[in-house]
Motif scaffolding. Sequence first.
Motif, PDB file in Angstrom:
ATOM      1  N   GLU A   1      95.009   5.304  24.455  1.00  0.00           N
ATOM      2  CA  GLU A   1      95.480   3.914  24.412  1.00  0.00           C
ATOM      3  C   GLU A   1      94.524   3.000  25.171  1.00  0.00           C
ATOM      4  O   GLU A   1      94.040   3.333  26.250  1.00  0.00           O
ATOM      5  CB  GLU A   1      96.877   3.814  25.011  1.00  0.00           C
ATOM      6  N   ALA A   2      94.269   1.838  24.580  1.00  0.00           N
ATOM      7  CA  ALA A   2      93.425   0.833  25.220  1.00  0.00           C
ATOM      8  C   ALA A   2      93.723  -0.518  24.587  1.00  0.00           C
ATOM      9  O   ALA A   2      94.145  -0.593  23.434  1.00  0.00           O
ATOM     10  CB  ALA A   2      91.945   1.180  25.052  1.00  0.00           C
ATOM     11  N   ALA A   3      93.478  -1.586  25.324  1.00  0.00           N
ATOM     12  CA  ALA A   3      93.652  -2.940  24.777  1.00  0.00           C
ATOM     13  C   ALA A   3      92.524  -3.296  23.825  1.00  0.00           C
ATOM     14  O   ALA A   3      92.682  -4.138  22.943  1.00  0.00           O
ATOM     15  CB  ALA A   3      93.713  -3.954  25.913  1.00  0.00           C
ATOM     16  N   GLY A   4      91.392  -2.646  24.021  1.00  0.00           N
ATOM     17  CA  GLY A   4      90.244  -2.877  23.157  1.00  0.00           C
ATOM     18  C   GLY A   4      89.158  -1.877  23.481  1.00  0.00           C
ATOM     19  O   GLY A   4      89.227  -1.167  24.490  1.00  0.00           O
ATOM     20  N   CYS A   5      88.153  -1.827  22.623  1.00  0.00           N
ATOM     21  CA  CYS A   5      87.081  -0.853  22.807  1.00  0.00           C
ATOM     22  C   CYS A   5      85.738  -1.493  22.483  1.00  0.00           C
ATOM     23  O   CYS A   5      85.587  -2.159  21.454  1.00  0.00           O
ATOM     24  CB  CYS A   5      87.306   0.367  21.914  1.00  0.00           C
ATOM     25  N   LEU A   6      84.768  -1.247  23.345  1.00  0.00           N
ATOM     26  CA  LEU A   6      83.391  -1.651  23.085  1.00  0.00           C
ATOM     27  C   LEU A   6      82.640  -0.445  22.536  1.00  0.00           C
ATOM     28  O   LEU A   6      82.573   0.598  23.182  1.00  0.00           O
ATOM     29  CB  LEU A   6      82.718  -2.130  24.368  1.00  0.00           C
ATOM     30  N   PHE A   7      82.082  -0.607  21.348  1.00  0.00           N
ATOM     31  CA  PHE A   7      81.246   0.434  20.759  1.00  0.00           C
ATOM     32  C   PHE A   7      79.796   0.105  21.079  1.00  0.00           C
ATOM     33  O   PHE A   7      79.254  -0.888  20.592  1.00  0.00           O
ATOM     34  CB  PHE A   7      81.473   0.518  19.252  1.00  0.00           C
ATOM     35  N   CYS A   8      79.193   0.931  21.916  1.00  0.00           N
ATOM     36  CA  CYS A   8      77.866   0.650  22.444  1.00  0.00           C
ATOM     37  C   CYS A   8      76.854   1.669  21.927  1.00  0.00           C
ATOM     38  O   CYS A   8      77.001   2.867  22.182  1.00  0.00           O
ATOM     39  CB  CYS A   8      77.905   0.681  23.972  1.00  0.00           C
ATOM     40  N   PRO A   9      75.818   1.226  21.217  1.00  0.00           N
ATOM     41  CA  PRO A   9      74.778   2.157  20.788  1.00  0.00           C
ATOM     42  C   PRO A   9      74.030   2.744  21.990  1.00  0.00           C
ATOM     43  O   PRO A   9      73.865   2.078  23.012  1.00  0.00           O
ATOM     44  CB  PRO A   9      73.837   1.293  19.938  1.00  0.00           C
ATOM     45  N   GLY A  10      73.573   3.953  21.828  1.00  0.00           N
ATOM     46  CA  GLY A  10      72.821   4.591  22.905  1.00  0.00           C
ATOM     47  C   GLY A  10      71.347   4.285  22.880  1.00  0.00           C
ATOM     48  O   GLY A  10      70.608   4.763  23.753  1.00  0.00           O
ATOM     49  N   ASP A  11      70.894   3.482  21.910  1.00  0.00           N
ATOM     50  CA  ASP A  11      69.452   3.288  21.734  1.00  0.00           C
ATOM     51  C   ASP A  11      69.008   1.827  21.848  1.00  0.00           C
ATOM     52  O   ASP A  11      68.028   1.431  21.238  1.00  0.00           O
ATOM     53  CB  ASP A  11      69.010   3.860  20.387  1.00  0.00           C
ATOM     54  N   GLN A  12      69.747   1.024  22.631  1.00  0.00           N
ATOM     55  CA  GLN A  12      69.340  -0.360  22.908  1.00  0.00           C
ATOM     56  C   GLN A  12      69.014  -0.473  24.396  1.00  0.00           C
ATOM     57  O   GLN A  12      69.834  -0.926  25.190  1.00  0.00           O
ATOM     58  CB  GLN A  12      70.443  -1.349  22.523  1.00  0.00           C
ATOM     59  N   PRO A  13      67.822  -0.066  24.792  1.00  0.00           N
ATOM     60  CA  PRO A  13      67.544   0.109  26.226  1.00  0.00           C
ATOM     61  C   PRO A  13      67.456  -1.168  27.033  1.00  0.00           C
ATOM     62  O   PRO A  13      67.517  -1.119  28.264  1.00  0.00           O
ATOM     63  CB  PRO A  13      66.192   0.846  26.225  1.00  0.00           C
ATOM     64  N   LEU A  14      67.323  -2.332  26.393  1.00  0.00           N
ATOM     65  CA  LEU A  14      67.204  -3.583  27.143  1.00  0.00           C
ATOM     66  C   LEU A  14      68.500  -4.388  27.159  1.00  0.00           C
ATOM     67  O   LEU A  14      68.513  -5.545  27.602  1.00  0.00           O
ATOM     68  CB  LEU A  14      66.049  -4.425  26.587  1.00  0.00           C
ATOM     69  N   LEU A  15      69.588  -3.774  26.706  1.00  0.00           N
ATOM     70  CA  LEU A  15      70.900  -4.415  26.803  1.00  0.00           C
ATOM     71  C   LEU A  15      71.232  -4.669  28.267  1.00  0.00           C
ATOM     72  O   LEU A  15      71.120  -3.775  29.108  1.00  0.00           O
ATOM     73  CB  LEU A  15      71.966  -3.503  26.179  1.00  0.00           C
ATOM     74  N   LYS A  16      71.641  -5.899  28.570  1.00  0.00           N
ATOM     75  CA  LYS A  16      71.926  -6.273  29.946  1.00  0.00           C
ATOM     76  C   LYS A  16      73.395  -6.043  30.289  1.00  0.00           C
ATOM     77  O   LYS A  16      74.282  -6.266  29.465  1.00  0.00           O
ATOM     78  CB  LYS A  16      71.588  -7.753  30.168  1.00  0.00           C
ATOM     79  N   LYS A  17      73.604  -5.643  31.527  1.00  0.00           N
ATOM     80  CA  LYS A  17      74.975  -5.424  31.982  1.00  0.00           C
ATOM     81  C   LYS A  17      75.786  -6.717  31.921  1.00  0.00           C
ATOM     82  O   LYS A  17      76.968  -6.701  31.600  1.00  0.00           O
ATOM     83  CB  LYS A  17      74.965  -4.872  33.402  1.00  0.00           C
ATOM     84  N   GLU A  18      75.134  -7.864  32.215  1.00  0.00           N
ATOM     85  CA  GLU A  18      75.847  -9.135  32.168  1.00  0.00           C
ATOM     86  C   GLU A  18      76.415  -9.407  30.772  1.00  0.00           C
ATOM     87  O   GLU A  18      77.476 -10.014  30.623  1.00  0.00           O
ATOM     88  CB  GLU A  18      74.920 -10.294  32.552  1.00  0.00           C
ATOM     89  N   THR A  19      75.685  -8.972  29.755  1.00  0.00           N
ATOM     90  CA  THR A  19      76.160  -9.158  28.383  1.00  0.00           C
ATOM     91  C   THR A  19      77.385  -8.301  28.123  1.00  0.00           C
ATOM     92  O   THR A  19      78.357  -8.748  27.496  1.00  0.00           O
ATOM     93  CB  THR A  19      75.041  -8.825  27.388  1.00  0.00           C
ATOM     94  N   VAL A  20      77.352  -7.073  28.607  1.00  0.00           N
ATOM     95  CA  VAL A  20      78.507  -6.181  28.445  1.00  0.00           C
ATOM     96  C   VAL A  20      79.716  -6.749  29.176  1.00  0.00           C
ATOM     97  O   VAL A  20      80.836  -6.772  28.640  1.00  0.00           O
ATOM     98  CB  VAL A  20      78.175  -4.761  28.950  1.00  0.00           C
ATOM     99  N   VAL A  21      79.506  -7.240  30.397  1.00  0.00           N
ATOM    100  CA  VAL A  21      80.596  -7.847  31.163  1.00  0.00           C
ATOM    101  C   VAL A  21      81.217  -9.005  30.382  1.00  0.00           C
ATOM    102  O   VAL A  21      82.441  -9.136  30.288  1.00  0.00           O
ATOM    103  CB  VAL A  21      80.085  -8.336  32.540  1.00  0.00           C
ATOM    104  N   ALA A  22      80.371  -9.850  29.810  1.00  0.00           N
ATOM    105  CA  ALA A  22      80.872 -11.014  29.067  1.00  0.00           C
ATOM    106  C   ALA A  22      81.671 -10.599  27.838  1.00  0.00           C
ATOM    107  O   ALA A  22      82.716 -11.186  27.527  1.00  0.00           O
ATOM    108  CB  ALA A  22      79.705 -11.905  28.655  1.00  0.00           C
ATOM    109  N   LEU A  23      81.203  -9.576  27.120  1.00  0.00           N
ATOM    110  CA  LEU A  23      81.920  -9.100  25.934  1.00  0.00           C
ATOM    111  C   LEU A  23      83.302  -8.571  26.306  1.00  0.00           C
ATOM    112  O   LEU A  23      84.299  -8.866  25.633  1.00  0.00           O
ATOM    113  CB  LEU A  23      81.108  -8.011  25.234  1.00  0.00           C
ATOM    114  N   VAL A  24      83.359  -7.788  27.378  1.00  0.00           N
ATOM    115  CA  VAL A  24      84.637  -7.219  27.803  1.00  0.00           C
ATOM    116  C   VAL A  24      85.588  -8.324  28.260  1.00  0.00           C
ATOM    117  O   VAL A  24      86.771  -8.340  27.881  1.00  0.00           O
ATOM    118  CB  VAL A  24      84.416  -6.185  28.929  1.00  0.00           C
TER     119      VAL A  24
END
Length: 201
Positions: free
Chosen positions: A96-119
């Motif tokens: 159970e979860a309110a939502g899920c982020l599907f994150c590729p394992g091969d985008q090495p320059l993805l920023k944590k700030e972007t992930v925080v904003a999406l969540v």
Amino acid sequence: MEKSCENAPQKGAGCVIMASGLGRRFGGNKLLADFGGEPLICRAFRATEGLFDARVVVTRHREVANLAREWGIAVVLHDLPLRSDTVRLGLQALGEAAGCLFCPGDQPLLKKETVVALVKQGLDNPGTIWRPAFQGTPGSPVWFPWELFPELMALPPGKGGGFVAKQYPGRLRTIAAGAEELQDVDSPEDLLRLLAWKTRR
């Protein structure tokens, strides 16, 4: 071992790290290729670290599974062939979860700030799908609300989450991200290009 992070886990947020690619165009397991002194997949581990109630790596590769466990991340190790299998297995493992982020394992320059904003946007705006975008062109990772989990679990063979997102254009929202963040590694040339980009920053 799971590292500490200044960002607290967000209640109800789940993350599936997609790490099942066979790397045919790369000529081997790209997720273990060196990227700035560590395996490429570790960049996804860092970008999603400390932000989720539950996080799982779904992979066909035993070496990737072992690495994820060293980081304290749950693993689904499988031998199924399709992207839809990876999505389904990841959601099953999350529970159970309110939502899920599907994150590729091969985008090495993805920023944590972007992930925080999406969540944050996903949790603050129930029922919406969130993607990063550069100059209007959307990319990954993608946040899906729990209401769409049944459709994600029942994807047509070989399809990914984008198939579901296209069914709900009115629910789709984007946040601005850098061009480099949305680039993935499909070939050795891609790896060198993104390494050079990282070095220039």
